[in-house]
Scaffold this active site. Structure first.
Site, mmCIF file in Angstrom:
data_model
loop_
_atom_site.group_PDB
_atom_site.id
_atom_site.type_symbol
_atom_site.label_atom_id
_atom_site.label_comp_id
_atom_site.label_asym_id
_atom_site.label_seq_id
_atom_site.Cartn_x
_atom_site.Cartn_y
_atom_site.Cartn_z
ATOM 1 N N CYS A 230 0.837 -1.213 0.000
ATOM 2 C CA CYS A 230 0.000 0.000 0.000
ATOM 3 C C CYS A 230 0.866 1.254 0.000
ATOM 4 C CB CYS A 230 -0.901 0.040 1.235
ATOM 5 S SG CYS A 230 -2.047 -1.330 1.379
ATOM 6 N N THR B 161 -7.716 -1.615 10.375
ATOM 7 C CA THR B 161 -8.253 -2.693 9.544
ATOM 8 C C THR B 161 -9.699 -2.978 9.924
ATOM 9 O OG1 THR B 161 -8.009 -5.022 8.947
ATOM 10 C CG2 THR B 161 -7.241 -4.409 11.127
ATOM 11 N N ASN C 42 -5.925 -12.715 -4.007
ATOM 12 C CA ASN C 42 -4.669 -12.859 -4.752
ATOM 13 C C ASN C 42 -4.340 -14.333 -4.955
ATOM 14 O OD1 ASN C 42 -4.184 -10.151 -4.778
ATOM 15 N ND2 ASN C 42 -2.417 -10.190 -3.420
ATOM 16 N N ARG C 43 -4.498 -15.091 -3.878
ATOM 17 C CA ARG C 43 -4.162 -16.517 -3.941
ATOM 18 C C ARG C 43 -5.037 -17.224 -4.963
ATOM 19 N NH1 ARG C 43 -1.762 -19.363 -0.227
ATOM 20 N NH2 ARG C 43 -3.418 -20.743 0.511
ATOM 21 N N LYS D 13 -3.784 -3.938 15.931
ATOM 22 C CA LYS D 13 -4.406 -2.735 15.360
ATOM 23 C C LYS D 13 -5.418 -2.136 16.341
ATOM 24 C CE LYS D 13 -3.331 -2.260 11.265
ATOM 25 N NZ LYS D 13 -2.079 -1.739 10.670
ATOM 26 N N TYR E 191 -11.199 -21.810 2.592
ATOM 27 C CA TYR E 191 -11.056 -22.371 3.939
ATOM 28 C C TYR E 191 -12.446 -22.612 4.535
ATOM 29 C CZ TYR E 191 -6.124 -20.770 3.873
ATOM 30 O OH TYR E 191 -4.803 -20.556 3.567
ATOM 31 N N ARG F 10 -7.847 -21.530 10.305
ATOM 32 C CA ARG F 10 -8.131 -20.417 11.223
ATOM 33 C C ARG F 10 -9.325 -20.735 12.103
ATOM 34 N NH1 ARG F 10 -7.149 -14.853 7.756
ATOM 35 N NH2 ARG F 10 -5.531 -15.692 6.390
ATOM 36 N N ASN G 39 6.373 -4.846 17.405
ATOM 37 C CA ASN G 39 6.677 -4.009 16.240
ATOM 38 C C ASN G 39 5.558 -2.985 16.000
ATOM 39 O OD1 ASN G 39 8.335 -3.568 13.709
ATOM 40 N ND2 ASN G 39 6.347 -4.029 12.783
ATOM 41 N N TYR H 196 -2.299 -10.276 15.082
ATOM 42 C CA TYR H 196 -2.085 -9.093 14.224
ATOM 43 C C TYR H 196 -3.265 -8.131 14.353
ATOM 44 C CZ TYR H 196 -3.236 -6.359 10.146
ATOM 45 O OH TYR H 196 -3.680 -5.346 9.337
ATOM 46 N N HIS H 197 -4.500 -8.653 14.137
ATOM 47 C CA HIS H 197 -5.660 -7.764 14.188
ATOM 48 C C HIS H 197 -5.775 -7.112 15.569
ATOM 49 C CE1 HIS H 197 -6.910 -10.155 10.565
ATOM 50 N NE2 HIS H 197 -7.391 -8.992 10.198
ATOM 51 N N SER I 262 -6.991 -12.309 15.189
ATOM 52 C CA SER I 262 -5.606 -12.801 15.218
ATOM 53 C C SER I 262 -4.786 -11.844 16.079
ATOM 54 C CB SER I 262 -5.003 -12.837 13.806
ATOM 55 O OG SER I 262 -4.730 -11.512 13.357
#
Ligand code: NAD
Ligand code: USQ
Length: 399
Positions: A13, A145, A241-242, A186, A256, A327, A119, A182-183, A180
């Site tokens: 991005c 997100t 994308n996958r 955020k 999934y 997941r 991070n 990660y989420h 997750s």
């Protein structure tokens, strides 16, 4: 001319945004540690499109556009570095993309979960302190997100919810159910930004962005060396994308579970425009606002069917397979998220149906000879965090 610092400008991005804002006449400076390139190496993955060195990308941009983008190679975790860039450049706006953004990466094991939250949360916190110290009126445009909200059984509002409880009313942050580590990072960022707007009077736009697709923007098309990333692996590759890459190589599309998982989506050309709109319409001093940044919503099964029929138009025989879901998430659920604020400010959305063949599947077909089949099957299991990736998953920098 706006001075804009783009944090994470070597990424997907960030690169498209830096070029777009530079083309629009902003004085752009990128900050990036190039960490993403190291993470890719540590996981044995790569963008399907060939990404040049940062120096080469910036030289080519200068040659084809006549404009210069500055670059500072450093880490947001290094406060001395970050604060010196902010105090030297004195940006009007800072666009913050510089985080570890993969949900599967954050679920590999303890090390990756801790790394991701350290991070992201500490980098963002350092940035808030640098803004307060050197440019307190600067507008922070932070990438959040849609996954911060999760998939509640009620309509999702843009950041805040009017609540009536025991006869009293308030406008409170919308409840968060992230899926997750990660989420979750955020969500923690959003709390820290909201807090600093209240206590220090910082101004910020939190852009709760959906899944971004597409590789092409008008600027990236100006030279082959400016091409953007196309991630298709099991860790950084997003489902759409996958599916496009899987269609190109004749692999069954990996839906999934039941495939009813519904998310918001937007074209990379709309991402860069949304950032520009946010910068052109800053919030008041002390204002923290949230925009839901996506244009359409699809379930995973709907995406697979769209790719299947678009593939058929290109002569590809695309099959769909429901594989066990690695997941833990709802696979069939209500989803209705508001997303009107950016359209009201002037966004004219692109639609997936118009770009699926040209911007996604055609590029996947062009580079299909470079696909690494070893990165198609999902390897990260939400239920069993372990250091079990078959390729070396050693972290380059550990906490
Ligand atoms: P990306 O991995 O392609 O780019 C992130 C960039 O940030 C990389 O170049 C990386 O080197 C840099 N970076 C990370 N940590 C850093 C640090 N501590 N210091 C300096 N540089 C650092 O990711 P992306 O897809 O471009 O996503 C950018 C942002 O947008 C992320 O915050 C992500 O959460 C958000 N977002 C992305 C999507 C999507 O579909 N790609 C959707 C919603 C939100
Ligand atoms: N999925 C499949 N098959 C696959 C890959 C994924 O069915 O091969 C499913 C997942 O289980 C999930 C859905 O597709 O239900 C979306 O997964 P994704 O990998 O496409 O996207 P996600 O993990 O949600 O993350 C991406 C970006 C992240 C961003 C987020 C926006 O990597 O940075 O924050 O999209 S959002 O989804 O709105 O939270």
């Amino acid at each position: 001319m706006n001075r804009v610092l783009v944090l994470g400008g070597d990424g997907y991005c960030g690169w498209a945004t830096a070029l777009h804002l530079s083309n629009a006449g902003c004085d752009v400076r990128i900050v990036d540690s190039l960490a993403r390139r190291e993470w890719d190496q540590s996981l044995g993955i790569a963008s399907l499109t060939p990404i040049r060195s940062m120096e080469r990308r910036l030289d080519v941009w200068n040659e084809v556009s006549g404009k210069t983008i500055g670059f500072e190679n450093g880490d947001l975790l290094d406060y001395d570095f970050l604060s010196s860039v902010v105090s030297d450049f004195r940006p009007d706006a800072i666009v913050h993309f510089a985080e570890q953004r993969s949900a599967p990466f954050s679920m590999i094991d303890r090390e990756h979960a801790v790394f991701t939250q350290h991070n992201n949360v500490i980098g963002n916190l350092n940035l808030l302190f640098a803004i307060k110290e050197y440019v307190p009126e600067c507008h922070l445009v932070k990438l959040g997100t849609m996954g911060e909200y999760g998939t509640p059984n009620i309509d999702i509002e843009e950041g805040f919810l009017e609540v009536e409880h025991n006869g009293r009313k308030d406008r409170l942050p919308f409840p968060k159910l992230p899926g997750s580590f990660y989420h979750l990072s955020k969500v923690h960022d959003s709390h820290n930004i909201h807090f600093t707007s209240r206590v220090w009077g910082l101004r910020a736009t939190d852009l709760n962005q959906g899944v971004v697709y597409g590789t092409v923007t008008p600027e990236s098309e100006m030279a082959p060396e400016l091409v953007n990333r196309l991630d298709y692996d099991d860790v950084f590759g997003t489902a759409l994308n996958r599916f496009c890459v899987q269609a190109a190589i004749g692999h069954k599309l990996t839906v999934y579970g039941q495939g009813g998982q519904t998310r918001g989506y937007l074209d990379i050309r709309d991402t860069v425009r949304c950032i520009e709109i946010a910068i052109d319409n800053p919030p008041e001093i002390g204002e923290y606002r949230v925009f839901n940044q996506f244009t359409e919503q699809f379930s995973v099964s709907e995406l697979a069917k769209l790719v299947q029929s678009a593939g058929a138009e290109l002569g590809l025989n695309v099959e769909i397979e429901n594989v066990p879901n690695p997941r833990v998430e709802l696979e069939a659920h209500y989803y209705n998220a508001k997303h009107t604020a950016l359209v009201e400010l002037g966004l004219k959305p692109h639609f997936l149906s118009d770009s699926l063949i040209d911007s996604l599947i055609a590029i996947a077909v062009q580079f299909k000879g470079d696909v690494d089949l070893g990165t198609i099957a999902p390897r990260v299991d939400w239920r069993n965090p372990s250091n079990a990736l078959p390729r070396g998953s050693a972290m380059v920098s550990t906490v």
